[in-house]
Design a protein around this motif. Structure first.
Motif, PDB file in Angstrom:
ATOM      1  N   ALA A  91     -10.320 -18.333 -20.907  1.00 39.39           N
ATOM      2  CA  ALA A  91     -11.099 -17.383 -20.099  1.00 39.39           C
ATOM      3  C   ALA A  91     -10.259 -16.857 -18.934  1.00 39.39           C
ATOM      4  N   HIS A  92      -9.518 -17.740 -18.291  1.00 36.90           N
ATOM      5  CA  HIS A  92      -8.639 -17.331 -17.192  1.00 36.90           C
ATOM      6  C   HIS A  92      -7.551 -16.397 -17.721  1.00 36.90           C
ATOM      7  N   TYR A  93      -6.988 -16.738 -18.879  1.00 39.04           N
ATOM      8  CA  TYR A  93      -5.973 -15.891 -19.495  1.00 39.04           C
ATOM      9  C   TYR A  93      -6.542 -14.502 -19.795  1.00 39.04           C
ATOM     10  N   SER A  94      -7.719 -14.459 -20.369  1.00 36.99           N
ATOM     11  CA  SER A  94      -8.353 -13.189 -20.713  1.00 36.99           C
ATOM     12  C   SER A  94      -8.572 -12.327 -19.476  1.00 36.99           C
ATOM     13  N   ARG A  95      -9.044 -12.937 -18.394  1.00 38.68           N
ATOM     14  CA  ARG A  95      -9.233 -12.188 -17.142  1.00 38.68           C
ATOM     15  C   ARG A  95      -7.911 -11.636 -16.628  1.00 38.68           C
ATOM     16  N   PHE A  96      -6.855 -12.448 -16.686  1.00 40.11           N
ATOM     17  CA  PHE A  96      -5.545 -11.988 -16.222  1.00 40.11           C
ATOM     18  C   PHE A  96      -5.070 -10.791 -17.044  1.00 40.11           C
ATOM     19  N   ILE A  97      -5.192 -10.897 -18.364  1.00 45.76           N
ATOM     20  CA  ILE A  97      -4.733  -9.809 -19.236  1.00 45.76           C
ATOM     21  C   ILE A  97      -5.557  -8.538 -19.013  1.00 45.76           C
ATOM     22  N   MET A  98      -6.869  -8.675 -19.072  1.00 42.05           N
ATOM     23  CA  MET A  98      -7.741  -7.500 -19.017  1.00 42.05           C
ATOM     24  C   MET A  98      -7.849  -6.892 -17.627  1.00 42.05           C
ATOM     25  N   ASP A  99      -7.887  -7.722 -16.589  1.00 44.61           N
ATOM     26  CA  ASP A  99      -8.123  -7.216 -15.238  1.00 44.61           C
ATOM     27  C   ASP A  99      -6.852  -6.956 -14.440  1.00 44.61           C
ATOM     28  N   THR A 100      -5.734  -7.510 -14.884  1.00 37.05           N
ATOM     29  CA  THR A 100      -4.511  -7.359 -14.107  1.00 37.05           C
ATOM     30  C   THR A 100      -3.410  -6.688 -14.915  1.00 37.05           C
ATOM     31  N   LEU A 101      -2.908  -7.388 -15.927  1.00 33.52           N
ATOM     32  CA  LEU A 101      -1.726  -6.901 -16.632  1.00 33.52           C
ATOM     33  C   LEU A 101      -1.953  -5.558 -17.315  1.00 33.52           C
ATOM     34  N   LEU A 102      -2.991  -5.468 -18.155  1.00 37.35           N
ATOM     35  CA  LEU A 102      -3.189  -4.230 -18.918  1.00 37.35           C
ATOM     36  C   LEU A 102      -3.702  -3.073 -18.063  1.00 37.35           C
ATOM     37  N   LYS A 103      -4.171  -3.378 -16.871  1.00 36.81           N
ATOM     38  CA  LYS A 103      -4.590  -2.304 -15.959  1.00 36.81           C
ATOM     39  C   LYS A 103      -3.431  -1.766 -15.136  1.00 36.81           C
ATOM     40  N   HIS A 104      -2.287  -2.419 -15.221  1.00 36.76           N
ATOM     41  CA  HIS A 104      -1.135  -1.934 -14.469  1.00 36.76           C
ATOM     42  C   HIS A 104      -0.672  -0.614 -15.068  1.00 36.76           C
ATOM     43  N   PRO A 105      -0.442   0.409 -14.243  1.00 31.17           N
ATOM     44  CA  PRO A 105      -0.106   1.733 -14.770  1.00 31.17           C
ATOM     45  C   PRO A 105       1.216   1.799 -15.540  1.00 31.17           C
ATOM     46  N   SER A 106       2.114   0.864 -15.335  1.00 29.86           N
ATOM     47  CA  SER A 106       3.402   0.900 -16.022  1.00 29.86           C
ATOM     48  C   SER A 106       3.397   0.172 -17.361  1.00 29.86           C
ATOM     49  N   VAL A 107       2.380  -0.670 -17.605  1.00 31.73           N
ATOM     50  CA  VAL A 107       2.371  -1.486 -18.821  1.00 31.73           C
ATOM     51  C   VAL A 107       1.856  -0.680 -20.003  1.00 31.73           C
ATOM     52  N   GLN A 108       2.667  -0.632 -21.043  1.00 29.04           N
ATOM     53  CA  GLN A 108       2.301   0.076 -22.264  1.00 29.04           C
ATOM     54  C   GLN A 108       1.728  -0.876 -23.305  1.00 29.04           C
ATOM     55  N   ASP A 109       2.330  -2.076 -23.421  1.00 24.94           N
ATOM     56  CA  ASP A 109       1.940  -2.995 -24.487  1.00 24.94           C
ATOM     57  C   ASP A 109       2.351  -4.414 -24.108  1.00 24.94           C
ATOM     58  N   CYS A 110       1.649  -5.398 -24.670  1.00 21.54           N
ATOM     59  CA  CYS A 110       2.086  -6.788 -24.505  1.00 21.54           C
ATOM     60  C   CYS A 110       1.731  -7.575 -25.752  1.00 21.54           C
ATOM     61  N   LYS A 111       2.536  -8.583 -26.006  1.00 23.24           N
ATOM     62  CA  LYS A 111       2.316  -9.498 -27.128  1.00 23.24           C
ATOM     63  C   LYS A 111       2.418 -10.912 -26.588  1.00 23.24           C
ATOM     64  N   THR A 112       1.480 -11.756 -27.006  1.00 21.43           N
ATOM     65  CA  THR A 112       1.375 -13.096 -26.451  1.00 21.43           C
ATOM     66  C   THR A 112       1.655 -14.171 -27.480  1.00 21.43           C
ATOM     67  N   SER A 113       2.349 -15.218 -27.046  1.00 27.75           N
ATOM     68  CA  SER A 113       2.507 -16.449 -27.819  1.00 27.75           C
ATOM     69  C   SER A 113       2.048 -17.592 -26.925  1.00 27.75           C
ATOM     70  N   PHE A 114       1.187 -18.456 -27.450  1.00 25.62           N
ATOM     71  CA  PHE A 114       0.676 -19.587 -26.682  1.00 25.62           C
ATOM     72  C   PHE A 114       1.488 -20.837 -26.987  1.00 25.62           C
ATOM     73  N   VAL A 115       1.721 -21.641 -25.967  1.00 24.92           N
ATOM     74  CA  VAL A 115       2.464 -22.886 -26.125  1.00 24.92           C
ATOM     75  C   VAL A 115       1.534 -23.937 -26.726  1.00 24.92           C
ATOM     76  N   LEU A 116       1.941 -24.491 -27.852  1.00 19.98           N
ATOM     77  CA  LEU A 116       1.187 -25.567 -28.502  1.00 19.98           C
ATOM     78  C   LEU A 116       1.665 -26.930 -28.016  1.00 19.98           C
ATOM     79  N   ASP A 117       2.986 -27.057 -27.831  1.00 25.40           N
ATOM     80  CA  ASP A 117       3.567 -28.329 -27.436  1.00 25.40           C
ATOM     81  C   ASP A 117       4.907 -28.046 -26.762  1.00 25.40           C
TER      82      ASP A 117
END
Length: 157
Positions: free
Chosen positions: A121-147
């Protein structure tokens, strides 16, 4: 900075393993006097070889259980009245506490971010409310750490 000798390198290895080691403890392991170790450490600090001393905090121990690596691509075009997208992004990233590391890359993507958050949920808020709202960001791809297979701050000196 002059070239590092064998004893400088050993001192650096010991400090990287335990930044709170005393000069006496280090001196025993490098066969120097504590005062000689002190002089060498000060020289390493003053020359910028030793950048700073920090406490390393385990994210999970403070409620930050999710780590993600994000590849970020910025817009390439700029209008003359706008700042460079990379300059805007670099300035913004400094204020985002979730981003604990940011590196500029060669290749398809422009930046690699290491993001540490409490949960999805915290990750989703960061992506949706911060990163993707930045005017310079065109795209992002995420990989989550399993171990974490290996995690060190030490460089091979």
């Amino acid at each position: 900075m002059h070239a590092l000798d064998k004893q400088d390198r050993l001192i650096l290895q010991l400090l990287q393993a335990d930044g709170r080691a005393t000069y006496e403890q280090i001196a025993e392991q490098v066969s120097l006097s504590p005062s000689a170790v002190l002089r060498r450490v000060r020289r390493l600090e003053e020359s910028g070889v030793v950048d700073r001393y920090v406490a390393l905090v385990r994210p999970e121990a403070v409620g930050l259980g999710l780590t993600a690596y994000l590849n970020v691509r910025l817009e390439k075009h700029t209008e003359t009245h706008k700042r460079n997208p990379m300059d805007l992004f670099r300035a913004s990233i400094q204020a985002w506490p979730e981003v604990v590391e940011c590196s500029a890359l060669t290749g398809e993507m422009d930046y690699l971010l290491r993001v540490v958050v409490a949960d999805m949920a915290h990750y989703s808020r960061f992506i949706m409310d911060t990163l993707l709202k930045h005017p310079s960001v065109q795209d992002c791809k995420t990989s989550f750490v399993l171990d974490r297979v290996k995690a060190t701050t030490a460089v091979p000196v």
